[in-house]
Design a protein around this motif. Structure first.
Motif, PDB file in Angstrom:
ATOM      1  N   GLU A 153       0.985  -1.050   0.007  1.00 23.08           N
ATOM      2  CA  GLU A 153      -0.036   0.056   0.034  1.00 23.08           C
ATOM      3  C   GLU A 153       0.875   1.237  -0.124  1.00 23.08           C
ATOM      4  OE1 GLU A 153      -2.319  -0.549   3.517  1.00 23.08           O
ATOM      5  OE2 GLU A 153      -3.625  -2.061   2.491  1.00 23.08           O
ATOM      6  N   LEU A 154       2.103   1.233  -0.372  1.00 24.71           N
ATOM      7  CA  LEU A 154       2.999   2.426  -0.483  1.00 24.71           C
ATOM      8  C   LEU A 154       2.383   3.616  -1.090  1.00 24.71           C
ATOM      9  CD1 LEU A 154       5.626   3.455   0.618  1.00 24.71           C
ATOM     10  CD2 LEU A 154       6.763   2.510  -1.608  1.00 24.71           C
ATOM     11  N   GLU A 155       1.664   3.098  -2.588  1.00 27.59           N
ATOM     12  CA  GLU A 155       1.158   4.305  -3.370  1.00 27.59           C
ATOM     13  C   GLU A 155       0.294   4.986  -2.619  1.00 27.59           C
ATOM     14  OE1 GLU A 155       0.088   3.286  -7.373  1.00 27.59           O
ATOM     15  OE2 GLU A 155       0.760   1.293  -6.936  1.00 27.59           O
ATOM     16  N   ASP A 156      -0.490   4.445  -1.605  1.00 25.49           N
ATOM     17  CA  ASP A 156      -1.521   5.248  -0.911  1.00 25.49           C
ATOM     18  C   ASP A 156      -1.094   6.550   0.109  1.00 25.49           C
ATOM     19  OD1 ASP A 156      -3.152   3.461  -1.940  1.00 25.49           O
ATOM     20  OD2 ASP A 156      -3.501   2.045  -0.028  1.00 25.49           O
ATOM     21  N   VAL A 157       0.288   6.358   0.303  1.00 17.49           N
ATOM     22  CA  VAL A 157       0.829   7.144   1.062  1.00 17.49           C
ATOM     23  C   VAL A 157       1.878   8.284   0.507  1.00 17.49           C
ATOM     24  CG1 VAL A 157       0.872   5.789   3.306  1.00 17.49           C
ATOM     25  CG2 VAL A 157       2.630   5.833   1.967  1.00 17.49           C
ATOM     26  N   LEU A 158       1.955   8.112  -0.687  1.00 17.67           N
ATOM     27  CA  LEU A 158       2.785   8.916  -1.568  1.00 17.67           C
ATOM     28  C   LEU A 158       2.248  10.221  -1.923  1.00 17.67           C
ATOM     29  CD1 LEU A 158       4.638   6.109  -3.322  1.00 17.67           C
ATOM     30  CD2 LEU A 158       5.479   7.584  -1.414  1.00 17.67           C
ATOM     31  N   ASN A 159       3.088  11.232  -1.990  1.00 11.97           N
ATOM     32  CA  ASN A 159       2.424  12.422  -2.699  1.00 11.97           C
ATOM     33  C   ASN A 159       2.765  12.723  -4.251  1.00 11.97           C
ATOM     34  OD1 ASN A 159       1.540  15.055  -2.579  1.00 11.97           O
ATOM     35  ND2 ASN A 159       3.552  16.202  -2.641  1.00 11.97           N
ATOM     36  N   LYS A 160       1.653  12.724  -4.878  1.00 12.10           N
ATOM     37  CA  LYS A 160       1.524  12.887  -6.279  1.00 12.10           C
ATOM     38  C   LYS A 160       1.146  14.149  -6.786  1.00 12.10           C
ATOM     39  CE  LYS A 160       0.575   7.761  -6.889  1.00 12.10           C
ATOM     40  NZ  LYS A 160      -0.314   6.867  -7.573  1.00 12.10           N
ATOM     41  N   ILE A 161       2.234  14.772  -7.727  1.00 20.21           N
ATOM     42  CA  ILE A 161       1.593  16.139  -8.154  1.00 20.21           C
ATOM     43  C   ILE A 161       1.688  16.146  -9.794  1.00 20.21           C
ATOM     44  CG2 ILE A 161       2.509  17.334  -5.833  1.00 20.21           C
ATOM     45  CD1 ILE A 161       5.140  17.846  -7.581  1.00 20.21           C
ATOM     46  N   LYS A 162       0.919  16.827 -10.203  1.00 18.78           N
ATOM     47  CA  LYS A 162       0.641  17.098 -11.590  1.00 18.78           C
ATOM     48  C   LYS A 162       1.950  18.077 -12.096  1.00 18.78           C
ATOM     49  CE  LYS A 162      -3.276  15.016 -13.104  1.00 18.78           C
ATOM     50  NZ  LYS A 162      -3.536  14.353 -11.937  1.00 18.78           N
ATOM     51  N   VAL A 163       2.663  17.787 -13.323  1.00 24.16           N
ATOM     52  CA  VAL A 163       3.719  18.610 -13.816  1.00 24.16           C
ATOM     53  C   VAL A 163       3.662  19.307 -14.937  1.00 24.16           C
ATOM     54  CG1 VAL A 163       5.399  17.750 -12.109  1.00 24.16           C
ATOM     55  CG2 VAL A 163       5.200  16.687 -14.430  1.00 24.16           C
ATOM     56  N   GLU A 164       4.256  20.438 -15.226  1.00 23.66           N
ATOM     57  CA  GLU A 164       4.292  20.962 -16.547  1.00 23.66           C
ATOM     58  C   GLU A 164       5.614  21.344 -16.976  1.00 23.66           C
ATOM     59  OE1 GLU A 164       1.551  24.319 -16.295  1.00 23.66           O
ATOM     60  OE2 GLU A 164      -0.268  23.072 -16.120  1.00 23.66           O
ATOM     61  N   GLU A 165       5.654  21.562 -18.314  1.00 22.50           N
ATOM     62  CA  GLU A 165       7.088  21.996 -19.013  1.00 22.50           C
ATOM     63  C   GLU A 165       7.690  23.335 -18.125  1.00 22.50           C
ATOM     64  OE1 GLU A 165       8.569  24.117 -23.179  1.00 22.50           O
ATOM     65  OE2 GLU A 165       6.917  22.720 -23.168  1.00 22.50           O
ATOM     66  N   GLY A 166       8.951  23.288 -17.764  1.00 22.10           N
ATOM     67  CA  GLY A 166       9.427  24.687 -17.307  1.00 22.10           C
ATOM     68  C   GLY A 166       9.564  24.792 -15.759  1.00 22.10           C
ATOM     69  N   GLU A 167       8.685  23.382 -15.115  1.00 20.85           N
ATOM     70  CA  GLU A 167       8.661  23.734 -13.710  1.00 20.85           C
ATOM     71  C   GLU A 167      10.048  22.937 -13.065  1.00 20.85           C
ATOM     72  OE1 GLU A 167       4.298  23.459 -12.308  1.00 20.85           O
ATOM     73  OE2 GLU A 167       5.108  21.419 -12.828  1.00 20.85           O
ATOM     74  N   VAL A 168      10.616  23.409 -11.973  1.00 21.23           N
ATOM     75  CA  VAL A 168      11.851  23.287 -11.448  1.00 21.23           C
ATOM     76  C   VAL A 168      11.596  22.442  -9.957  1.00 21.23           C
ATOM     77  CG1 VAL A 168      14.169  23.757 -10.732  1.00 21.23           C
ATOM     78  CG2 VAL A 168      13.133  24.862 -12.536  1.00 21.23           C
ATOM     79  N   PHE A 169      12.272  21.471  -9.917  1.00 23.20           N
ATOM     80  CA  PHE A 169      12.184  20.516  -8.430  1.00 23.20           C
ATOM     81  C   PHE A 169      13.515  20.548  -7.998  1.00 23.20           C
ATOM     82  CE2 PHE A 169       8.565  19.795 -10.801  1.00 23.20           C
ATOM     83  CZ  PHE A 169       7.349  20.020 -10.073  1.00 23.20           C
ATOM     84  N   PHE A 170      13.833  20.791  -6.655  1.00 25.30           N
ATOM     85  CA  PHE A 170      14.899  20.439  -5.877  1.00 25.30           C
ATOM     86  C   PHE A 170      14.795  19.179  -4.867  1.00 25.30           C
ATOM     87  CE2 PHE A 170      18.120  21.491  -2.436  1.00 25.30           C
ATOM     88  CZ  PHE A 170      19.498  21.496  -3.355  1.00 25.30           C
ATOM     89  N   ILE A 171      15.610  18.160  -5.292  1.00 25.06           N
ATOM     90  CA  ILE A 171      15.387  16.774  -4.451  1.00 25.06           C
ATOM     91  C   ILE A 171      16.703  16.550  -3.493  1.00 25.06           C
ATOM     92  CG2 ILE A 171      14.965  14.241  -4.749  1.00 25.06           C
ATOM     93  CD1 ILE A 171      12.981  16.171  -6.020  1.00 25.06           C
TER      94      ILE A 171
END
Length: 322
Positions: A153-171
């Protein structure tokens, strides 16, 4: 002798890869499902090779050994010596990547004699409803995490977000994440290939084998809290640098250009890398020599080169330094 350097892309087949990065190979079209193109790499077994000019055929390691501070900068060479400190990639996910995370410098050094992995993503393409997984929906305990994993059930607790071209993420290290199907991106990261895979969507390879999971290794590395600082908000200003990331590991600026501009690096003690993440060609001009940078191409400016000009009718670049 040094000049702006292009390197041969190193293409990596992945179970989740696609066809868009195949065009980066000028020779071998036999590979299937290309997931990654390593643009500039100092990782053992995948050292980048120069493809332009009189230094063509030389490896990145050979260049550092010969040119030292002229190539990477005094401060960078003193800190990293013969190691090239960052890895530059393009990634195409035709299917979901595994849910994974990366260890910190401390943990990676202890376990793998390696750097940890801090990374950033710039989304170059995103199909409608394409998603990323970044962290958890809400803070969870160690026990709740293990329970969700054991019950599938790991999928149930994960945070999913929609993304678009040009967005930036710092991991950051410890942040659970995955690139979703339909996403193509540029990735800048520390020189490290250490990944802990938590969940792989019950996939098997062509021999019917599941990929290895790193459930126990990951437990000490996971950040179980909710992070809200993973998305980088920015505004584009034509022909001016906009800071995206300023970290101890790398600095990345966004640069959208639609004319000829002059850049001065006299105060920068580092190499500079340009990634063309736009749709038009850019031209880099140094000592009256012209270097064309097509979309999805990468070029390295040695630290000894302090002034250049860039020209384009309209494209987007990432500028990376240490």
């Amino acid at each position: 002798m040094l000049y702006p350097l292009k390197f041969k892309p190193i293409l990596k087949e992945k179970i989740w890869g696609g066809d868009k990065l195949k065009s980066k190979s000028k020779v071998d079209f036999s590979q299937k499902r290309i997931g990654e193109s390593w643009e500039i790499s100092g990782i053992n077994g995948a050292i980048s090779i120069v493809q332009n000019g009189v230094l063509a055929g030389q490896t990145l390691s050979q260049l550092i050994s010969e040119f030292k501070t002229e190539l990477v900068g005094k401060a960078v060479f003193e800190k990293f010596n013969s190691e090239f400190p960052i890895l530059i990639k393009f990634i195409e996910a035709q299917d979901n990547l595994s849910v994974q995370l990366h260890p910190s410098d401390t943990l990676a050094k202890k376990r793998h004699n390696s750097f940890g992995k801090t990374e950033m993503w710039y989304i170059t393409e995103a199909e409608p409803n394409a998603e990323l997984i970044v962290g958890f929906k809400e803070p969870i305990t160690f026990d709740r995490y293990k329970e969700s994993l054991s019950k599938g059930e790991l999928e149930d607790v994960l945070n999913k977000i929609k993304v678009e071209e040009g967005e930036v993420f710092f991991i950051k290290p410890g942040l659970v994440h995955a690139i979703g199907a339909g996403v193509t991106l540029a990735e800048i990261q520390q020189t490290s290939d250490v990944t802990y895979r938590l969940y792989d969507w019950l996939r098997v390879d062509k021999e019917g084998h599941s990929r290895e999971l790193h459930t126990e290794l990951a437990l000490e590395a996971i950040d179980f809290q909710v992070n809200s600082d993973y998305k980088i908000e920015y505004d584009s200003i034509f022909n001016s640098k906009v800071s995206l990331v300023d970290s101890p590991y790398f600095k990345t600026n966004f640069l959208e250009i639609n004319r000829r501009i002059f850049l001065d690096y006299s105060s920068v003690d580092s190499f500079v890398i340009y990634l063309n993440v736009g749709t038009q060609t850019a031209e880099l001009i140094h000592n009256e020599n012209s270097f064309m940078l097509s979309p999805m191409e990468t070029i390295l400016l040695p630290a000894c080169i302090k002034t250049i000009e860039l020209k384009s009718s309209g494209t987007k670049l990432l500028e990376i330094s240490i």
